[in-house]
Design a protein around this motif. Structure first.
Motif, short mmCIF file in Angstrom:
data_model
loop_
_atom_site.label_atom_id
_atom_site.label_comp_id
_atom_site.label_asym_id
_atom_site.label_seq_id
_atom_site.Cartn_x
_atom_site.Cartn_y
_atom_site.Cartn_z
N CYS A 1 0.88 -1.37 0.18
CA CYS A 1 0.08 -0.01 -0.03
C CYS A 1 0.96 1.25 -0.08
O CYS A 1 1.87 1.01 0.52
N CYS B 1 1.00 3.66 1.95
CA CYS B 1 1.36 3.89 3.23
C CYS B 1 2.54 3.07 3.68
O CYS B 1 2.76 3.19 4.86
N CYS C 1 2.18 -0.38 4.21
CA CYS C 1 1.42 -1.61 4.72
C CYS C 1 1.64 -2.79 3.74
O CYS C 1 1.62 -2.45 2.52
N CYS D 1 -4.26 -0.88 1.72
CA CYS D 1 -4.46 -2.00 2.65
C CYS D 1 -6.11 -1.71 3.31
O CYS D 1 -6.63 -2.36 3.78
N CYS E 1 -6.83 4.50 3.34
CA CYS E 1 -5.49 4.84 2.70
C CYS E 1 -5.95 5.14 1.35
O CYS E 1 -5.36 5.97 0.71
ZN LIG Z 1 -2.28 1.54 3.66
#
Ligand SMILES: [Zn+2]
Length: 137
Positions: A103, A105, A107, A126, A130
């Motif tokens: 992801c 972010c 993840c 994720c 997000c």
């Molecule tokens: Zn994420």
């Protein structure tokens, strides 16, 4: 350090079971049957136990009146199983890696996650949170 090839599931599980604590030969065979869902005979297990014993990876104590041997890992045996687990752990990581996406972010997504079409391209996040943050406006 002993160089023992773990080239079948019986050997792998035998070491897994012994890593969980001392076992009788009989118990080992019963648990292998359950785990592997196939017939396991003494001749599948004892030759390997002998190899382990010769390499000082296991020891056995005689417990009780009859010749009931309890097998347990020696210090070296514990190190050996640790190495084996990390080796197989790497294999498992390699096996699942192609299925992991990241992801934005950071993840790692192994299964599930949140897919959203952005500019005609499906992107994986994720979670929907997000997706909202990273979606170009
Ligand atoms: Zn994420």
């Amino acid at each position: 350090m002993a160089d023992i090839k773990i080239n079948n599931m019986v050997k792998f599980y035998t070491l897994c079971l012994l890593a969980n604590g001392p076992k009788h030969g009989y118990e080992l065979i019963q648990e292998l049957k359950e785990k592997l869902e196939r017939r396991i005979s003494a001749s599948n297990v004892y030759p390997f136990l002998n190899v382990l014993r010769k390499n000082k990876l296991i020891k056995f104590d005689k417990v009780g009146k009859r010749d009931k041997k309890t097998y347990h890992l020696t210090h070296e045996g514990k190190n050996f199983t640790k190495r084996m687990f990390s080796k197989f752990g790497d294999l498992i990581t390699l096996a699942v890696k192609p299925r992991i996406t990241t992801c934005p972010c950071g993840c790692k997504i192994y299964s599930g996650g949140h897919a959203e079409k952005i500019r005609g391209k499906t992107m994986k996040f994720c979670c929907s949170h997000c997706a909202k943050i990273f979606k170009p406006k």
